[in-house]
Design a protein around this motif. Structure first.
Motif, PDB file in Angstrom:
ATOM      1  N   UNK A   1       0.836  -1.204   0.000  1.00 46.86           N
ATOM      2  CA  UNK A   1       0.000   0.000   0.000  1.00 46.86           C
ATOM      3  C   UNK A   1       0.871   1.255   0.000  1.00 46.86           C
ATOM      4  N   UNK A   2       0.492   2.204  -0.844  1.00 45.04           N
ATOM      5  CA  UNK A   2       1.234   3.447  -0.972  1.00 45.04           C
ATOM      6  C   UNK A   2       2.167   3.477  -2.171  1.00 45.04           C
ATOM      7  N   UNK A   3       2.499   2.293  -2.729  1.00 40.49           N
ATOM      8  CA  UNK A   3       3.347   2.254  -3.917  1.00 40.49           C
ATOM      9  C   UNK A   3       2.594   2.827  -5.110  1.00 40.49           C
ATOM     10  N   UNK A   4       3.362   3.415  -6.023  1.00 37.12           N
ATOM     11  CA  UNK A   4       2.789   3.887  -7.279  1.00 37.12           C
ATOM     12  C   UNK A   4       3.071   2.851  -8.349  1.00 37.12           C
ATOM     13  N   UNK A   5       2.108   2.670  -9.282  1.00 39.36           N
ATOM     14  CA  UNK A   5       2.197   1.578 -10.251  1.00 39.36           C
ATOM     15  C   UNK A   5       1.411   1.933 -11.504  1.00 39.36           C
ATOM     16  N   UNK A   6       1.918   1.539 -12.665  1.00 40.25           N
ATOM     17  CA  UNK A   6       1.192   1.710 -13.926  1.00 40.25           C
ATOM     18  C   UNK A   6       0.214   0.541 -14.061  1.00 40.25           C
ATOM     19  N   UNK A   7      -1.034   0.856 -13.918  1.00 41.67           N
ATOM     20  CA  UNK A   7      -2.092  -0.155 -13.872  1.00 41.67           C
ATOM     21  C   UNK A   7      -2.805  -0.257 -15.213  1.00 41.67           C
ATOM     22  N   UNK A   8      -3.268  -1.469 -15.516  1.00 41.31           N
ATOM     23  CA  UNK A   8      -4.083  -1.668 -16.714  1.00 41.31           C
ATOM     24  C   UNK A   8      -5.360  -0.838 -16.600  1.00 41.31           C
ATOM     25  N   UNK A   9      -5.701  -0.172 -17.684  1.00 42.44           N
ATOM     26  CA  UNK A   9      -6.876   0.698 -17.685  1.00 42.44           C
ATOM     27  C   UNK A   9      -8.161  -0.076 -17.363  1.00 42.44           C
ATOM     28  N   UNK A  10      -8.300  -1.254 -17.912  1.00 38.79           N
ATOM     29  CA  UNK A  10      -9.517  -2.047 -17.661  1.00 38.79           C
ATOM     30  C   UNK A  10      -9.617  -2.473 -16.191  1.00 38.79           C
ATOM     31  N   UNK A  11      -8.482  -2.784 -15.546  1.00 38.70           N
ATOM     32  CA  UNK A  11      -8.517  -3.169 -14.131  1.00 38.70           C
ATOM     33  C   UNK A  11      -8.922  -1.984 -13.269  1.00 38.70           C
ATOM     34  N   UNK A  12      -8.416  -0.782 -13.609  1.00 34.46           N
ATOM     35  CA  UNK A  12      -8.814   0.407 -12.855  1.00 34.46           C
ATOM     36  C   UNK A  12     -10.311   0.637 -13.010  1.00 34.46           C
TER      37      UNK A  12
END
Length: 125
Positions: free
Chosen positions: A72-83
């Motif tokens: 928790x607190x980490x920044x991450x490039x997330x898949x758009x569909x998962x978001x």
């Protein structure tokens, strides 16, 4: 030069942990990135649990992919569909707009991203 959802130059998301489809710290994308890892988020425990329930455990280290596991607190490039799924489930993580690739707008509304915008003060990369 890639642009963010605000129309300016894309800012790196995170170097620790190292993120991005290309593991360059940015939410850059290409045709090879079929998952569209374009939304820079600040992960929460709630989101990490949600992602694991969806079959994507983001907390377990996977050294072969240069992945140490997220906290928790980490920044991450997330898949758009998962978001988008997390948004619909009520557990969308906060978004770093300056680091979110403009391609995200092909999947989600800018208004939704703005409603979940993370504070940018004292951001850590």
């Amino acid at each position: 030069m890639d642009h963010n959802v605000l129309g300016s130059e894309l800012v790196p998301c995170s170097y620790d942990p190292l993120t991005g489809f290309f593991r360059d710290g940015c939410c850059n994308t290409s045709d090879e990135d079929t998952g569209a890892h374009v939304i820079c988020v600040k992960v929460t425990a709630e989101f990490l649990a949600f992602s694991a329930l969806r079959g994507n455990d983001l907390t377990t280290p996977r050294p072969s992919y240069r992945f140490a596991g997220l906290r928790p607190g980490d920044r991450w490039c997330l898949c758009a569909e998962r978001w988008k799924e997390a948004l619909e489930a009520g557990c969308a993580p906060l978004v770093v707009l300056e680091s979110t690739h403009m391609k995200a707008l092909e999947f989600v509304l800018l208004e939704d991203l703005e409603r979940h915008a993370a504070p940018t003060r004292n951001a850590r990369l």
